[in-house]
Structures are given as structure tokens and as C-alpha cells.
Write a protein that holds these residues in place. Structure first.
Motif, PDB file in Angstrom:
ATOM      1  N   ILE A   1      -4.576  12.190  -1.733  1.00 34.84           N
ATOM      2  CA  ILE A   1      -4.000  10.763  -2.071  1.00 34.84           C
ATOM      3  C   ILE A   1      -4.930   9.846  -1.521  1.00 34.84           C
ATOM      4  O   ILE A   1      -5.213   8.793  -2.195  1.00 34.84           O
ATOM      5  CB  ILE A   1      -2.513  10.730  -1.425  1.00 34.84           C
ATOM      6  CG1 ILE A   1      -1.403  11.515  -2.095  1.00 34.84           C
ATOM      7  CG2 ILE A   1      -2.073   9.247  -1.485  1.00 34.84           C
ATOM      8  CD1 ILE A   1      -0.065  11.632  -1.480  1.00 34.84           C
ATOM      9  N   ALA A   2      -5.389  10.225  -0.269  1.00 28.30           N
ATOM     10  CA  ALA A   2      -6.601   9.278   0.059  1.00 28.30           C
ATOM     11  C   ALA A   2      -7.774   9.270  -0.767  1.00 28.30           C
ATOM     12  O   ALA A   2      -8.258   8.032  -0.955  1.00 28.30           O
ATOM     13  CB  ALA A   2      -6.842   9.718   1.464  1.00 28.30           C
TER      14      ALA A   2
ATOM     15  N   LEU B   1      -1.402   1.123 -11.677  1.00 24.61           N
ATOM     16  CA  LEU B   1      -1.753   0.658 -10.547  1.00 24.61           C
ATOM     17  C   LEU B   1      -2.785   1.461  -9.809  1.00 24.61           C
ATOM     18  O   LEU B   1      -3.652   1.198  -8.896  1.00 24.61           O
ATOM     19  CB  LEU B   1      -0.643   0.437  -9.563  1.00 24.61           C
ATOM     20  CG  LEU B   1       0.423  -0.266  -9.940  1.00 24.61           C
ATOM     21  CD1 LEU B   1       1.672  -0.041  -9.103  1.00 24.61           C
ATOM     22  CD2 LEU B   1       0.024  -1.851  -9.851  1.00 24.61           C
ATOM     23  N   LEU B   2      -3.126   2.586 -10.160  1.00 25.20           N
ATOM     24  CA  LEU B   2      -3.949   3.427  -9.657  1.00 25.20           C
ATOM     25  C   LEU B   2      -5.468   3.339 -10.198  1.00 25.20           C
ATOM     26  O   LEU B   2      -5.455   2.871 -11.493  1.00 25.20           O
ATOM     27  CB  LEU B   2      -3.681   4.959 -10.079  1.00 25.20           C
ATOM     28  CG  LEU B   2      -2.042   5.373  -9.368  1.00 25.20           C
ATOM     29  CD1 LEU B   2      -1.915   6.792  -9.833  1.00 25.20           C
ATOM     30  CD2 LEU B   2      -2.091   5.187  -7.890  1.00 25.20           C
ATOM     31  N   PRO B   3      -6.412   3.720  -9.628  1.00 21.78           N
ATOM     32  CA  PRO B   3      -7.713   3.491 -10.307  1.00 21.78           C
ATOM     33  C   PRO B   3      -7.997   4.645 -11.355  1.00 21.78           C
ATOM     34  O   PRO B   3      -7.190   5.566 -11.539  1.00 21.78           O
ATOM     35  CB  PRO B   3      -8.721   4.163  -9.254  1.00 21.78           C
ATOM     36  CG  PRO B   3      -8.006   4.761  -8.194  1.00 21.78           C
ATOM     37  CD  PRO B   3      -6.263   4.162  -8.350  1.00 21.78           C
TER      38      PRO B   3
ATOM     39  N   LYS C   1       0.968  -1.228   0.149  1.00 20.80           N
ATOM     40  CA  LYS C   1       0.076  -0.010  -0.099  1.00 20.80           C
ATOM     41  C   LYS C   1       1.012   1.297  -0.030  1.00 20.80           C
ATOM     42  O   LYS C   1       0.489   2.327  -0.635  1.00 20.80           O
ATOM     43  CB  LYS C   1      -0.897  -0.101   1.271  1.00 20.80           C
ATOM     44  CG  LYS C   1      -2.233   1.148   0.872  1.00 20.80           C
ATOM     45  CD  LYS C   1      -3.011   0.676   2.108  1.00 20.80           C
ATOM     46  CE  LYS C   1      -3.724  -0.711   2.128  1.00 20.80           C
ATOM     47  NZ  LYS C   1      -4.968  -0.944   3.231  1.00 20.80           N
ATOM     48  N   TYR C   2       2.049   1.442   0.638  1.00 19.33           N
ATOM     49  CA  TYR C   2       2.915   2.435   0.604  1.00 19.33           C
ATOM     50  C   TYR C   2       3.415   2.837  -0.825  1.00 19.33           C
ATOM     51  O   TYR C   2       3.551   4.023  -1.113  1.00 19.33           O
ATOM     52  CB  TYR C   2       4.054   2.188   1.654  1.00 19.33           C
ATOM     53  CG  TYR C   2       5.270   1.202   1.247  1.00 19.33           C
ATOM     54  CD1 TYR C   2       6.087   1.698   0.291  1.00 19.33           C
ATOM     55  CD2 TYR C   2       5.254  -0.151   1.951  1.00 19.33           C
ATOM     56  CE1 TYR C   2       6.948   0.484  -0.253  1.00 19.33           C
ATOM     57  CE2 TYR C   2       6.106  -0.885   1.596  1.00 19.33           C
ATOM     58  CZ  TYR C   2       7.056  -0.822   0.532  1.00 19.33           C
ATOM     59  OH  TYR C   2       7.861  -1.519   0.172  1.00 19.33           O
ATOM     60  N   PHE C   3       3.554   1.721  -1.539  1.00 16.39           N
ATOM     61  CA  PHE C   3       3.774   2.214  -3.117  1.00 16.39           C
ATOM     62  C   PHE C   3       2.722   2.855  -3.625  1.00 16.39           C
ATOM     63  O   PHE C   3       3.141   3.690  -4.490  1.00 16.39           O
ATOM     64  CB  PHE C   3       4.436   0.724  -3.761  1.00 16.39           C
ATOM     65  CG  PHE C   3       5.135   1.118  -4.955  1.00 16.39           C
ATOM     66  CD1 PHE C   3       6.214   1.394  -5.063  1.00 16.39           C
ATOM     67  CD2 PHE C   3       4.317   0.788  -6.208  1.00 16.39           C
ATOM     68  CE1 PHE C   3       6.988   1.768  -6.362  1.00 16.39           C
ATOM     69  CE2 PHE C   3       5.025   1.130  -7.496  1.00 16.39           C
ATOM     70  CZ  PHE C   3       6.337   1.405  -7.369  1.00 16.39           C
ATOM     71  N   LEU C   4       1.519   2.298  -3.599  1.00 21.37           N
ATOM     72  CA  LEU C   4       0.264   3.012  -4.087  1.00 21.37           C
ATOM     73  C   LEU C   4       0.525   4.493  -3.603  1.00 21.37           C
ATOM     74  O   LEU C   4       0.129   5.350  -4.539  1.00 21.37           O
ATOM     75  CB  LEU C   4      -0.984   2.462  -3.706  1.00 21.37           C
ATOM     76  CG  LEU C   4      -1.209   1.048  -4.320  1.00 21.37           C
ATOM     77  CD1 LEU C   4      -2.583   0.319  -3.423  1.00 21.37           C
ATOM     78  CD2 LEU C   4      -1.599   1.035  -5.852  1.00 21.37           C
ATOM     79  N   VAL C   5       0.649   4.778  -2.589  1.00 20.65           N
ATOM     80  CA  VAL C   5       0.750   6.121  -1.996  1.00 20.65           C
ATOM     81  C   VAL C   5       1.877   6.740  -2.487  1.00 20.65           C
ATOM     82  O   VAL C   5       1.657   8.016  -3.165  1.00 20.65           O
ATOM     83  CB  VAL C   5       0.860   6.055  -0.429  1.00 20.65           C
ATOM     84  CG1 VAL C   5       1.341   7.642   0.228  1.00 20.65           C
ATOM     85  CG2 VAL C   5      -0.151   5.599   0.419  1.00 20.65           C
ATOM     86  N   LEU C   6       3.060   6.334  -2.860  1.00 16.23           N
ATOM     87  CA  LEU C   6       3.979   6.882  -3.579  1.00 16.23           C
ATOM     88  C   LEU C   6       3.843   7.352  -5.037  1.00 16.23           C
ATOM     89  O   LEU C   6       4.037   8.521  -5.752  1.00 16.23           O
ATOM     90  CB  LEU C   6       5.317   6.005  -3.305  1.00 16.23           C
ATOM     91  CG  LEU C   6       6.517   6.885  -3.998  1.00 16.23           C
ATOM     92  CD1 LEU C   6       6.843   8.024  -3.303  1.00 16.23           C
ATOM     93  CD2 LEU C   6       7.837   5.601  -4.068  1.00 16.23           C
ATOM     94  N   VAL C   7       3.036   6.024  -5.784  1.00 15.17           N
ATOM     95  CA  VAL C   7       2.609   6.522  -7.210  1.00 15.17           C
ATOM     96  C   VAL C   7       1.667   7.721  -7.166  1.00 15.17           C
ATOM     97  O   VAL C   7       1.792   8.567  -8.030  1.00 15.17           O
ATOM     98  CB  VAL C   7       2.218   4.966  -7.651  1.00 15.17           C
ATOM     99  CG1 VAL C   7       1.356   5.381  -9.149  1.00 15.17           C
ATOM    100  CG2 VAL C   7       3.013   4.014  -7.703  1.00 15.17           C
ATOM    101  N   ALA C   8       0.540   7.654  -6.174  1.00 17.56           N
ATOM    102  CA  ALA C   8      -0.289   8.724  -6.177  1.00 17.56           C
ATOM    103  C   ALA C   8       0.477  10.078  -6.065  1.00 17.56           C
ATOM    104  O   ALA C   8       0.108  11.130  -6.706  1.00 17.56           O
ATOM    105  CB  ALA C   8      -1.295   8.466  -5.315  1.00 17.56           C
ATOM    106  N   LEU C   9       1.372  10.078  -4.994  1.00 15.98           N
ATOM    107  CA  LEU C   9       2.179  11.364  -4.944  1.00 15.98           C
ATOM    108  C   LEU C   9       2.840  11.692  -6.196  1.00 15.98           C
ATOM    109  O   LEU C   9       2.848  12.996  -6.320  1.00 15.98           O
ATOM    110  CB  LEU C   9       3.107  11.196  -3.783  1.00 15.98           C
ATOM    111  CG  LEU C   9       4.060  12.146  -3.518  1.00 15.98           C
ATOM    112  CD1 LEU C   9       3.237  13.485  -2.924  1.00 15.98           C
ATOM    113  CD2 LEU C   9       5.231  11.795  -2.556  1.00 15.98           C
TER     114      LEU C   9
END
Length: 266
Positions: free
Chosen positions: A182-183, A252-254, A155-163
Motif C-alpha cells: 500500500i505504501a 484518487l489513486l496514482p 490520507k487514511y481514506f487513500l490507504v483504505l482505497v488502496a487496500l
């Protein structure tokens, strides 16, 4: 370089080997740390679990090269290690089991106690990988440990990608999203339905201090929001500069189209 980082529910015993701030225990290969109720004032355990239902020496953590082991000193109670990144995944360490290897990167160790349960968290940010440029039989040597070991399924990688998304799509001038943005961006994903702003900040801190090891000190004259913004900016800069996050990871993002449609129908 530390193999694991332990976050007790209470303070780390002062003077414990590897004790760090704030209240964390850093352990490298070969380090061990006992946990339990301990003897009052004796300092015989590094991780204190003060519940009277916990043995004085309940068990031991041992840091290996890129993972850790858990020993259960109890003669009648099993301990549970939960995968904080999994959907209810856990492993059980039987009574008197020594050196059980734990494969999870984010773990919660749970012990039965009079108050219900006692627990502490263990993070294992380092991973060893085969050097893909080396052919089998090319020669003996130490296994390559990546400077930035990121799990693209975490999940931390999804946060990094969204950032990093705005700068991947719009170039270096793209404004970085805040934790709330991001959330909201990740919430359409099944694994992120309950993601909150504080959880995003938690992942950002983990990325900054454990995974990418940024030297993020106090920003002169900045408030908490300023420091958080500087941290996000440095994370994005490093991730993009070294190709840790690339355009292919945006998949990976929606879908932004779906997210936009949901927002329009709200």
C-alpha cells in the motif's frame, strides 16, 4: 459514542474518566479532561505532562457533539494545535483563551516546555452530516450522524482505497495488499511521498478502531502478521459491503500505468 480520542505522550492517569487501553483517553459529548504537570499523586489532571516548565493545570479539553474545544489556562504562553493531515497547517490558542473550537480530525497539541515542547495527540473520528435525503424544512429533529464518517480527502481514506483496489478491479478473489504494498502504491502521490509501512499500519489501526469500530480481538493461534491480515480483510469486507469505497474512488489513486512506467525505468 466517543467524540475524541486522546493519545498522550505518556500514560493516562490511572482512574481517569474515559481511560482506555492502550494508554488512550476516550471522551464523549460533555466530557472534559484537564492537562498539565499536576500535583504529585493528586490525580488532579487526566493528561499528565511532567515537564517542570508546564503549569500544574495548563489547560482543558472539552468534547462537543462532533468536535472538541481547547482552553488555555496560561497567562503568557500560546498553545499550538497542528493539523497532522495538513501541509503545515496549524492554529494558535492564545493565553487565557477558553473553549477554542478545533476543526482538525488529526491534531497534535504542542506546549512550550523547558525540554523544548510537550505534546499529545487528539483524534476526532465522528462527524455530523446533513441527511441528503431530507429537504430543508422537512421537519425538526436531531442531526444525522453517519455510522461510518470517512473524510475522502484524508490520507487514511487513500490507504483504505488502496487496500480495497484489488477486489474492486478483480472481484472478491483479489488478494489484499500488505502495508508495504500500500505504501508503494500511494508513494507517487505528492501527499504520500514519505509514506512508510509503519505509517500505513497506523492508518489501518485508526480505521479499524476509531472510524469503522471493528471488534478485532486476538485471533486464536495467530501471530502478529495473522492478526494484521485478519484486520485488513475485515476492513476491506466492511468498506466494500457498505459502499464506503466504490469504483469512483479509484481515481484518487496514482495511475497504475505511470507507476508501472516508473518501475520499468528504475
Amino acid at each position: 459514542m466517543e467524540t475524541i480520542i486522546v493519545q498522550p505522550s505518556g500514560p493516562v492517569r490511572p482512574g481517569a474518566a474515559g481511560a482506555g487501553e492502550p494508554g488512550l483517553l476516550y471522551m464523549g459529548p460533555g466530557d472534559v479532561a484537564d492537562f498539565g504537570r499536576g500535583l504529585p499523586g493528586s490525580g488532579d489532571v487526566s493528561i499528565v505532562l511532567p515537564d517542570p516548565g508546564i503549569s500544574r493545570r495548563a489547560g482543558r479539553l472539552e468534547a462537543a457533539e462532533d468536535y472538541w474545544r481547547l482552553s488555555n489556562f496560561s497567562s503568557d504562553c500560546a498553545y499550538v494545535v497542528e493539523n497532522l493531515e495538513g501541509a503545515g497547517e496549524y492554529m494558535t490558542v492564545a493565553p487565557r483563551r477558553l473553549g477554542a473550537p478545533v476543526p482538525f480530525e488529526f491534531s497534535r497539541v504542542v506546549l512550550p516546555a523547558l525540554s523544548g515542547t510537550a505534546e499529545f495527540k487528539v483524534f476526532a473520528p465522528q462527524h455530523a452530516f446533513l441527511d441528503e435525503r431530507s429537504m430543508p424544512g422537512a421537519g425538526a429533529g436531531e442531526q444525522t450522524v453517519l455510522p461510518y464518517a470517512l473524510d475522502v480527502t484524508a490520507k487514511y481514506f487513500l490507504v483504505l482505497v488502496a487496500l480495497c483496489e484489488p477486489r474492486l478491479r478483480e472481484g472478491s478473489d483479489g488478494a489484499l495488499p500488505g502495508a508495504g504494498d500500500i505504501a508503494e502504491r500511494l508513494r507517487p502521490l505528492e501527499s504520500c511521498r514519505g509514506l512508510t509501512r509503519s505509517a500505513v499500519n497506523y492508518h489501518i489501526d485508526y480505521l479499524a478502531f476509531a472510524k469503522l469500530r471493528l471488534d478485532v480481538g486476538e485471533e486464536p493461534g495467530a501471530d502478529g502478521n495473522g492478526r494484521t491480515g485478519a484486520k485488513r480483510a475485515r476492513l476491506a469486507m466492511l468498506a466494500l459491503r457498505f459502499g464506503l469505497v466504490r469504483e469512483e474512488h479509484l481515481a484518487l489513486l496514482p495511475s497504475r500505468r505511470r507507476a508501472g512506467a516508473q518501475g520499468a525505468g528504475a
